[in-house]
Scaffold this active site. Structure first.
Site, mmCIF file in Angstrom:
data_model
loop_
_atom_site.group_PDB
_atom_site.id
_atom_site.type_symbol
_atom_site.label_atom_id
_atom_site.label_comp_id
_atom_site.label_asym_id
_atom_site.label_seq_id
_atom_site.Cartn_x
_atom_site.Cartn_y
_atom_site.Cartn_z
ATOM 1 C CG ASP A 286 1.499 -2.480 10.215
ATOM 2 O OD1 ASP A 286 2.408 -1.756 9.776
ATOM 3 O OD2 ASP A 286 0.898 -3.307 9.509
ATOM 4 C CG ASP B 272 -1.755 -0.110 8.003
ATOM 5 O OD1 ASP B 272 -2.560 0.774 7.669
ATOM 6 O OD2 ASP B 272 -1.703 -1.224 7.450
ATOM 7 N N GLY C 111 0.842 -1.205 0.000
ATOM 8 C CA GLY C 111 0.000 0.000 0.000
ATOM 9 C C GLY C 111 0.875 1.253 0.000
ATOM 10 C CB THR D 54 2.774 0.957 6.114
ATOM 11 O OG1 THR D 54 1.418 0.686 6.501
ATOM 12 C CG2 THR D 54 3.647 0.745 7.340
ATOM 13 N NE ARG E 33 -2.428 -4.659 5.802
ATOM 14 C CZ ARG E 33 -2.524 -5.021 4.526
ATOM 15 N NH1 ARG E 33 -3.007 -6.196 4.223
ATOM 16 N NH2 ARG E 33 -2.124 -4.232 3.572
ATOM 17 C CG ASP F 80 3.588 -6.614 7.705
ATOM 18 O OD1 ASP F 80 3.037 -6.121 6.695
ATOM 19 O OD2 ASP F 80 2.959 -7.294 8.545
ATOM 20 N NE ARG G 87 -2.204 -4.265 -0.947
ATOM 21 C CZ ARG G 87 -1.795 -3.607 0.137
ATOM 22 N NH1 ARG G 87 -0.710 -3.989 0.756
ATOM 23 N NH2 ARG G 87 -2.481 -2.573 0.591
HETATM 24 O O1 F6P Z 1 -1.568 -1.309 4.651
HETATM 25 C C1 F6P Z 1 -2.162 -0.123 4.300
HETATM 26 C C2 F6P Z 1 -3.635 -0.289 4.074
HETATM 27 O O2 F6P Z 1 -4.146 0.979 3.705
HETATM 28 C C3 F6P Z 1 -4.431 -0.863 5.239
HETATM 29 O O3 F6P Z 1 -4.701 0.093 6.228
HETATM 30 C C4 F6P Z 1 -5.652 -1.385 4.528
HETATM 31 O O4 F6P Z 1 -6.218 -2.446 5.252
HETATM 32 C C5 F6P Z 1 -5.109 -1.867 3.228
HETATM 33 O O5 F6P Z 1 -3.887 -1.172 3.010
HETATM 34 C C6 F6P Z 1 -5.997 -1.650 2.029
HETATM 35 O O6 F6P Z 1 -5.398 -2.216 0.929
HETATM 36 P P1 F6P Z 1 -5.808 -1.949 -0.583
HETATM 37 O O7 F6P Z 1 -5.425 -0.555 -0.944
HETATM 38 O O8 F6P Z 1 -5.053 -2.963 -1.350
HETATM 39 O O9 F6P Z 1 -7.297 -2.120 -0.634
#
Ligand code: F6P
Length: 320
Positions: A129, A127, A11, A125, A171, A103, A72
């Protein structure tokens, strides 16, 4: 080290561009060639790579997103994809890679370093996290975006005398909810790390209403509930409060990075190049108490992230 690559993966997060800029400019300053690897590990597999110069990273420090784009990559997790990536690294003569991501991206970097490629990870990120660092690049901007949203929602919440649930990203980590909830004066904060009771949330709402509070803001971290609408329904049933749900979604991932994120990214990018020059690789860069730190990537990944309980308890006390 004569040539390094830089990529962003997973992300995106505000400040990634500032980190790319810092890596590219520090490397060039130290006479190291830099290439930009597009779309994270996908670009590494497909050889989507271009030379970077001082101008490649001009006019990006204030921009959200990532100029190298991101992905990803499922293919990178397969043996075939991984071997393709190793081959591309060899063909392009890349001696080290700076990986900017979360991560999942760090696990990729760990695998590359186990295969003999020099890697340094920067935590990118929203998050927050990653337990080894106080802050990740993009978290501060995301929190500010959420706080601004809370302020807007609070206006209308007060006008209508409503309860408003604001669902935020993160997340499996409640940091965005906690930091934005405390800063935004939310009545209740629900995070994945702490148990919660609907009765307790309703009690706080009723107590507030009884002392004349017109609004009630409930911050809910994504992933705690399968369906946030269920919480809204339960609140209506138990308190009679007219209740609305706002899911902030990807609005939290974009926007111009705050000064904090730009400085963090710049400092971390500078350290990444230093580590490469000293051949100190298989490392990740972080910040602890305003000091830029680095540690072994596997060690960093093994540390369990915990919620700041003091902040969580304080938020409850301050919102009565
Ligand atoms: O890891 C960053 C994040 O924004 C999380 O907070 C969220 O759960 C996820 O990515 C959303 O992913 P995507 O943009 O692939 O829907």
């Amino acid at each position: 080290m004569r040539k390094i690559g830089v990529l962003t993966s997973g992300g995106d997060s505000p400040g990634m561009n500032a980190a790319i800029r810092a890596v590219v400019r520090s490397a060039i300053y130290h006479d190291i060639k830099v290439v930009g690897i597009k779309r994270g590990y996908e670009g590494l597999i497909n050889g989507d790579i271009e030379d970077m110069n001082l101008s490649s990273v001009a006019d990006i420090i204030h921009r959200g997103g990532t100029m190298l784009r991101t992905a990803r990559s499922d293919e990178f997790r397969t043996e075939k994809g991984f071997n393709k990536a190793l081959n591309v690294i060899k063909i392009f003569g890349i001696e080290g890679i700076v990986v900017i991501g979360g991560d999942g991206s760090f696990k990729g970097a760990e695998k590359l370093s186990q295969a003999g490629i020099s890697t340094v990870g920067l935590p990118g990120t929203i998050d927050n996290d990653l337990a080894y660092t106080d802050y990740t690049i993009g978290f501060d901007t995301a929190v500010n975006t959420v706080v601004n949203a809370i302020s807007n929602i609070r206006d209308t919440s007060t006008s209508h005398g409503r309860a408003n649930i604001v669902e935020v990203m993160g997340r499996h980590c409640g940091d965005i909810a906690l930091y934005a909830g405390l800063a935004g004066g939310a009545e209740s904060i629900i995070v994945p790390e702490e148990p919660f009771s609907i009765d307790e949330i309703c009690k706080r709402l009723i107590q507030g209403r009884n002392r004349g509070k017109l609004h009630s803001i409930i911050i809910l971290a994504e992933g705690v509930l399968n369906d946030a609408n269920e919480l809204a329904k339960a609140i209506v049933e138990k308190t009679g409060a007219d209740t609305r749900l706002t899911t902030l979604g990807h609005i939290q991932r974009g926007g111009s990075p705050t000064a904090f994120d730009r400085n963090l990214a710049s400092r971390m990018g500078g350290r990444a190049v230093q580590l490469m020059m000293e051949n100190k690789t298989s490392r990740v860069v972080g910040i602890k108490g305003n000091e830029i730190i680095d540690l072994d990537i596997s060690e960093a990944l093994s540390i369990k992230k915990e919620i700041n309980k003091d902040m969580f308890e304080l938020a409850k006390i301050l919102s009565i």
